[in-house]
Design an enzyme around this catalytic site. Structure first.
Site, short mmCIF file in Angstrom:
data_model
loop_
_atom_site.label_atom_id
_atom_site.label_comp_id
_atom_site.label_asym_id
_atom_site.label_seq_id
_atom_site.Cartn_x
_atom_site.Cartn_y
_atom_site.Cartn_z
N GLN A 102 0.86 -1.18 0.00
CA GLN A 102 0.00 0.00 0.00
C GLN A 102 0.89 1.23 0.00
O GLN A 102 1.75 1.38 0.88
CB GLN A 102 -0.91 0.01 1.22
N TYR A 172 -6.50 10.71 3.86
CA TYR A 172 -5.09 10.88 3.59
C TYR A 172 -4.98 11.93 2.47
O TYR A 172 -5.98 12.46 2.03
CB TYR A 172 -4.46 9.55 3.18
N ALA A 347 -9.96 -7.93 7.00
CA ALA A 347 -8.96 -7.37 7.92
C ALA A 347 -9.12 -7.96 9.31
O ALA A 347 -8.39 -8.86 9.72
CB ALA A 347 -9.06 -5.86 7.95
N ARG A 348 -10.12 -7.47 10.06
CA ARG A 348 -10.23 -7.87 11.47
C ARG A 348 -10.43 -9.37 11.65
O ARG A 348 -9.86 -9.97 12.57
CB ARG A 348 -11.38 -7.10 12.13
#
Length: 391
Positions: A102, A172, A347-348
């Site tokens: 990333q 971002y 993800a989690r």
């Protein structure tokens, strides 16, 4: 819609790369790099997920410039980092998985104290999360950061990565330019959506020009900032159309929320404010105790919670899409495939059980043990992990 529904656990093409299945370990900042370099612990983190069965794991977060880090430890694309990155990609490949990096610039989400440089944003403005005023990005800053992404793409090839994921989300830098709430510029990078999207498109084009078709290029794009007046779904659909027309990307991963203004909007489930406060230094700890319930809001969890909005993007573009958000079991994966998504990102659930995909292969009815308490988020600066699992 007449095409056969793909098997999520069968091999699939992502641009020039063939993945062994359609499950991607989503980027979650690991908190395991040191001095902007790879560590053995970071390698072990991704090897664990590769061995657990995912088609591709994503290394996060690799900043394209020193002032683009959210923490001073984060990886930078330097010659010194290459040996460690090559060791990491070799180790992941040894487990049969692909690996992505990333890449991005944190912009107003960056840590100005740790970076010893002001946080960049479309305009100068005070943000509590940035612990001060941001610096308005100049044309030189913009050109430097665009070329920084191109440089990261070239180095990713040299380091052995199969793909790069461009960070266009979570407010971002590129995402902050997209947001009408944050971006108040009067030049060609502000005002209309076409102007606000200019930086994202320039970054994606620069990366494509730098890497050609040697590796896959994906991008993580917000559908919704989660704040009034922010970037919203109707604009995200148009940006997705432009990115598709530009031909810069092989796939788009759809996300939501603002690390700057509403971080829990993406992480549906519990908001562990006390744990966040305990993990932070002063004065951030005191700030969370005083205003945490407004900044760290709580949103109810449900499986595939981004699907409703993602469907609208799916209906508007033909390019491959990656569904993120509440993907926890085979049923959810199959639903994503049936709805026209080409890949899923997790993800989690994988932080809770790194071998979940292998277990689902063996027993399709396997259910995730993740309870969406979000306490894993409080561990990011000491090594991201499920805090409920004994180490």
């Amino acid at each position: 819609m007449d095409d056969p529904i793909p098997d999520v656990l069968a091999p699939a093409k992502l641009g020039p790369v063939t993945l062994r299945n359609r499950v991607i370990k989503a980027a979650t900042y690991e908190g395991l790099s040191k001095n902007s370099l790879v560590t053995d612990e970071l390698i072990e983190f991704h090897v664990r997920h590769a061995a657990g069965g995912v088609g591709m794991t994503t290394v996060a977060y690799c900043a394209v410039a020193p002032d683009g880090r959210t923490h001073r430890k984060q990886i930078l694309w330097t010659d010194e980092a290459l040996p460690g990155l090559r060791k990491l990609t070799d180790a992941v490949h040894g487990e049969g998985a692909a690996v992505a990096a990333q890449i991005g610039h944190a912009g107003p989400v960056a840590d100005p104290k740790g970076n010893r440089a002001p946080a960049l944003a479309p305009n100068r403005r005070f943000y509590a999360a940035a612990t001060g005023f941001t610096k308005a990005a100049t044309q030189d800053d913009i050109e430097r950061i665009v070329q920084g992404h191109a440089h990261a793409g070239r180095m990713a090839i040299e380091a052995g990565f199969d793909a790069v994921e461009i960070h266009l989300g979570h407010n971002y830098l590129a995402s902050s330019f997209l947001s009408p709430k944050i971006n108040r510029r009067k030049d060609e990078y502000g005002g209309s959506l076409e102007n606000r999207a200019r930086l994202s498109r320039e970054i994606a084009r620069a990366v494509r020009d730098a890497v050609g078709d040697r590796i896959a290029i994906t991008a993580k794009l917000n559908m919704d900032d989660g704040v009034p007046g922010g970037f919203w779904l109707d604009e995200a659909i148009q940006v997705a159309k432009w990115l598709e027309a530009d031909g810069s990307l092989d796939a788009l991963e759809l996300t939501a929320g603002s690390s700057l203004l509403n971080p829990m909007y993406l992480f549906k489930g519990d908001a562990p404010r006390r744990d966040f406060a305990a993990a932070m230094p002063q004065p951030v700890r005191l700030g969370i105790k005083l205003v945490g319930r407004w900044f760290l809001r709580e949103y109810p969890y449900e499986d595939l919670y981004l699907l409703k909005d993602a469907r609208q993007v799916r209906a508007a573009v033909k390019m491959p899409l990656i569904l993120l958000g509440g993907v926890t079991d085979k049923q959810g994966m199959d639903t994503a495939m049936a709805e026209g998504f080409q890949f899923v990102a997790m993800a989690r659930a994988l932080l809770r059980e790194s071998d979940l995909i292998n277990r689902i292969k063996d027993e399709p009815d396997t259910e995730s043990l993740c309870i969406h308490c979000n306490k894993c988020m409080t561990a990011i600066y000491g090594g991201t992990r499920c805090v409920l699992v004994e180490s």
